[in-house]
Design an enzyme around this catalytic site. Structure first.
Site, PDB file in Angstrom:
ATOM      1  N   HIS A 308       0.854  -1.183   0.000  1.00 37.29           N
ATOM      2  CA  HIS A 308       0.000   0.000   0.000  1.00 37.29           C
ATOM      3  C   HIS A 308       0.886   1.227   0.000  1.00 37.29           C
ATOM      4  CE1 HIS A 308      -3.093   2.865   1.203  1.00 37.29           C
ATOM      5  NE2 HIS A 308      -3.934   1.965   0.737  1.00 37.29           N
ATOM      6  N   ASP A 365      -8.051  -5.215   0.192  1.00 45.40           N
ATOM      7  CA  ASP A 365      -8.606  -6.016  -0.894  1.00 45.40           C
ATOM      8  C   ASP A 365      -8.188  -7.470  -0.851  1.00 45.40           C
ATOM      9  OD1 ASP A 365     -10.172  -4.170  -2.118  1.00 45.40           O
ATOM     10  OD2 ASP A 365      -8.466  -3.235  -3.107  1.00 45.40           O
TER      11      ASP A 365
HETATM   12  N1  ACO Z   1       4.107  -7.747  -4.940  1.00 48.23           N
HETATM   13  C1  ACO Z   1       5.451  -7.760  -5.097  1.00 48.23           C
HETATM   14  N2  ACO Z   1       6.246  -6.677  -4.921  1.00 48.23           N
HETATM   15  C2  ACO Z   1       5.657  -5.526  -4.572  1.00 48.23           C
HETATM   16  C3  ACO Z   1       4.263  -5.424  -4.388  1.00 48.23           C
HETATM   17  C4  ACO Z   1       3.470  -6.592  -4.578  1.00 48.23           C
HETATM   18  N3  ACO Z   1       2.142  -6.548  -4.424  1.00 48.23           N
HETATM   19  N4  ACO Z   1       3.938  -4.153  -4.042  1.00 48.23           N
HETATM   20  C5  ACO Z   1       5.087  -3.475  -4.004  1.00 48.23           C
HETATM   21  N5  ACO Z   1       6.136  -4.295  -4.325  1.00 48.23           N
HETATM   22  C6  ACO Z   1       7.561  -3.918  -4.313  1.00 48.23           C
HETATM   23  C7  ACO Z   1       7.920  -3.056  -5.535  1.00 48.23           C
HETATM   24  O1  ACO Z   1       8.342  -3.858  -6.623  1.00 48.23           O
HETATM   25  C8  ACO Z   1       9.027  -2.195  -4.964  1.00 48.23           C
HETATM   26  O2  ACO Z   1      10.201  -2.987  -4.900  1.00 48.23           O
HETATM   27  P1  ACO Z   1      11.668  -2.290  -5.087  1.00 48.23           P
HETATM   28  O3  ACO Z   1      11.775  -1.291  -3.956  1.00 48.23           O
HETATM   29  O4  ACO Z   1      12.632  -3.416  -5.008  1.00 48.23           O
HETATM   30  O5  ACO Z   1      11.619  -1.631  -6.440  1.00 48.23           O
HETATM   31  C9  ACO Z   1       8.589  -1.931  -3.523  1.00 48.23           C
HETATM   32  O6  ACO Z   1       7.767  -3.075  -3.169  1.00 48.23           O
HETATM   33  C10 ACO Z   1       7.783  -0.641  -3.342  1.00 48.23           C
HETATM   34  O7  ACO Z   1       6.654  -0.707  -4.194  1.00 48.23           O
HETATM   35  P2  ACO Z   1       6.068   0.501  -5.040  1.00 48.23           P
HETATM   36  O8  ACO Z   1       5.383  -0.017  -6.263  1.00 48.23           O
HETATM   37  O9  ACO Z   1       7.092   1.558  -5.227  1.00 48.23           O
HETATM   38  O10 ACO Z   1       4.978   1.052  -4.033  1.00 48.23           O
HETATM   39  P3  ACO Z   1       3.803   2.035  -4.387  1.00 48.23           P
HETATM   40  O11 ACO Z   1       3.491   2.741  -3.138  1.00 48.23           O
HETATM   41  O12 ACO Z   1       4.106   2.851  -5.585  1.00 48.23           O
HETATM   42  O13 ACO Z   1       2.608   1.042  -4.807  1.00 48.23           O
HETATM   43  C11 ACO Z   1       0.775  -0.428  -4.650  1.00 48.23           C
HETATM   44  C12 ACO Z   1       1.628   0.623  -3.934  1.00 48.23           C
HETATM   45  C13 ACO Z   1       0.298   0.121  -6.018  1.00 48.23           C
HETATM   46  C14 ACO Z   1      -0.474  -0.684  -3.813  1.00 48.23           C
HETATM   47  C15 ACO Z   1       1.594  -1.711  -4.844  1.00 48.23           C
HETATM   48  O14 ACO Z   1       1.989  -2.210  -3.586  1.00 48.23           O
HETATM   49  C16 ACO Z   1       0.840  -2.785  -5.628  1.00 48.23           C
HETATM   50  O15 ACO Z   1       0.857  -2.778  -6.862  1.00 48.23           O
HETATM   51  N6  ACO Z   1       0.151  -3.740  -4.901  1.00 48.23           N
HETATM   52  C17 ACO Z   1      -0.652  -4.741  -5.560  1.00 48.23           C
HETATM   53  C18 ACO Z   1      -1.972  -4.129  -6.020  1.00 48.23           C
HETATM   54  C19 ACO Z   1      -2.908  -3.857  -4.868  1.00 48.23           C
HETATM   55  O16 ACO Z   1      -3.125  -4.709  -4.012  1.00 48.23           O
HETATM   56  N7  ACO Z   1      -3.515  -2.668  -4.884  1.00 48.23           N
HETATM   57  C20 ACO Z   1      -4.515  -2.266  -3.894  1.00 48.23           C
HETATM   58  C21 ACO Z   1      -4.041  -1.117  -3.108  1.00 48.23           C
HETATM   59  S1  ACO Z   1      -5.177  -0.779  -1.813  1.00 48.23           S
HETATM   60  C22 ACO Z   1      -6.452   0.003  -2.563  1.00 48.23           C
HETATM   61  O17 ACO Z   1      -6.386   0.677  -3.538  1.00 48.23           O
HETATM   62  C23 ACO Z   1      -7.715  -0.195  -1.911  1.00 48.23           C
END
Ligand code: ACO
Length: 429
Positions: A308, A365
């Site tokens: 998140h 979610d």
């Molecule tokens: N699975 C694997 N790796 C992940 C995940 C995941 N679900 N989420 C983040 N990471 C990793 C990224 O690759 C990144 O790694 P790095 O530092 O080695 O490059 C690190 O964790 C940070 O992630 P970011 O993408 O920079 O975090 P951001 O805050 O931009 O994204 C997000 C947050 C979009 C929610 C992301 O975690 C994601 O895509 N999760 C899966 C989708 C999801 O569940 N979305 C619902 C969000 S809650 C809502 O809207 C109600």
């Protein structure tokens, strides 16, 4: 504003600037950079707005490090335990928990706005039977502007309030109609004798051929999910609603834009993506393989429902839903092996260094889809369910902004394209 400030010095010109620190009632201090360009000639660069506050708001407070979420100061855990979705809706809209009289008036008002213009049902028939419910929802909600635009003055607080109530009341009617359209069922009209969540279930599942009794356990579970999704401060869809709202656009158009933003799999579309992912993993034996894929930077696969932008701790909504998930399945007498799979995935991911170091916890979610599935709601409708709950947040934030209009939202950019060059006639290229 306090006397606290941050002083910047430009190493090139030697000029200095004091940036005032704004402190909200809670949360991290924030720098007021609005004078930066005028005084020093700089813009700021913050792609994804990870460190940018776009507005002041009294509505929702989140502390992502501590895993805290409060609506109007009330902890989400207390609202989940004691309140109802409509009471939460009132609180988000008006700022305080309602008295008995205020609540009765509000509930009646919402109930009597649940019907949609019959022409909207005709409009719905124009969609292909297999259109995604979110495509229908954003299209139909946007089209509400065509019904109310001429008579709507967004500068009039009473008219704004009426638009907000219409949106909250009609969203479940439209979402249920989108589902019925995909099933080829005749329209179902809202029943005033039922509560908000019961009415929605009735509109979803009743058919003219036989009576339909709403299961109170299902209605309560749904009400809770709506409470948990009601608002989440300046997330992508809410920021979209505010940005569109800053142009003075019609609120139905603003909320239609919010629905479009919610649909993405990185946002509200994640609940649908989680179920698809669990089905793809298929069995507990495959969990390790998929966790490995999620960690592989060359593989686009991510663990949906994990991570998140704001929570770097357990999403407090996920804690509530996780418990609710077990209770609902037990009370409805349903067993779901996807729940066992989800728990194993959660267990392995929470022990894995990759997820621990990045503070990737299950989000709201991760579990909501399993409850929706137990209630008989099809996967393609999951994000529409989220939209029903979040409509309250969108309209509360839109009302707050419309009551205190700011300048039109207009971010800047760092231009990285070509420098000036002359036009070359096509025969010379
Ligand atoms: N699975 C694997 N790796 C992940 C995940 C995941 N679900 N989420 C983040 N990471 C990793 C990224 O690759 C990144 O790694 P790095 O530092 O080695 O490059 C690190 O964790 C940070 O992630 P970011 O993408 O920079 O975090 P951001 O805050 O931009 O994204 C997000 C947050 C979009 C929610 C992301 O975690 C994601 O895509 N999760 C899966 C989708 C999801 O569940 N979305 C619902 C969000 S809650 C809502 O809207 C109600």
């Amino acid at each position: 504003m306090s006397d606290r400030k941050l002083t910047l010095t430009d190493s090139e010109s030697g000029k200095t600037l004091d940036l005032p620190v704004i402190s909200g009632s809670e949360g991290d201090p924030t720098l007021d950079i609005s004078g930066l360009h005028k005084e020093l000639g700089y813009f700021t660069f913050d792609p994804g707005y990870g460190t940018t506050a776009s507005c002041k708001s009294d509505i929702t407070f989140i502390d992502g490090e501590a895993g805290i979420l409060r609506y109007r100061g009330y902890p989400i855990e207390q609202l989940a335990e004691n309140s109802s979705f409509l009471e939460v809706a009132y609180t988000l809209l008006y700022g305080d928990l309602p008295t008995k009289g205020q609540f009765a008036g509000f509930e009646r008002n919402i109930t009597y706005h649940t019907m949609v213009h019959e022409k909207l049902n005709t409009f719905m028939q124009g969609f292909q039977y297999n259109a995604h419910p979110m495509a229908i929802l954003s299209g139909v909600v946007g089209s509400m502007a065509a019904f109310y635009h001429d008579k709507l003055d967004v500068n009039d607080p009473e008219q704004r309030e009426l638009a907000a109530k219409r949106l909250i009341a009609k969203m479940p009617t439209i979402a249920a109609a989108a589902y019925r359209h995909s099933m080829g069922w005749p329209s179902a009209y809202p029943k005033n004798s039922l509560g908000y969540s019961e009415r929605f279930l009735h509109m979803m599942f009743s058919v003219p051929a036989e009576p339909y009794e709403v299961n109170p356990v299902a209605a309560r579970a749904l009400d809770l999910l709506f409470i948990l999704h009601a608002d989440h401060e300046q997330n992508a869809s809410t920021s979209t609603v505010r940005l569109v709202g800053s142009t003075g656009a019609n609120p139905y158009a603003c909320v239609a834009a919010g629905i479009a933003a919610l649909w993405g799999p990185a946002h509200g579309g994640a609940n649908e993506a989680v179920l698809n992912m669990l089905n793809q993993i298929g069995s507990v034996d495959n969990v390790e393989k998929f966790v490995k894929k999620a960690k592989d930077k060359n593989d686009p696969f991510r663990l949906m429902g994990f991570g998140h932008r704001v929570y770097k701790n357990y999403d407090p909504r996920a804690t509530i839903i996780r418990k609710q998930c077990h209770e609902v399945l037990a009370e409805l007498g349903k067993q779901d092996e996807l729940l066992d799979l989800a728990m194993e995935l959660e267990r392995i991911a929470l022990e894995d260094d990759y997820f621990v170091e990045r503070k990737l916890y299950p989000n709201v979610d991760f579990y909501s889809g399993i409850i929706y599935k137990a209630l008989g709601i099809p996967t393609s409708m999951f994000t529409a369910m989220f939209a029903i709950g979040r409509t309250v947040g969108w309209v509360s934030q839109w009302l707050e902004q419309a009551a205190n209009p700011t300048r039109i939202g207009r971010p800047r950019q760092v231009y990285t394209g070509a420098g000036e060059r002359g036009y070359v006639p096509i025969e010379n290229r």
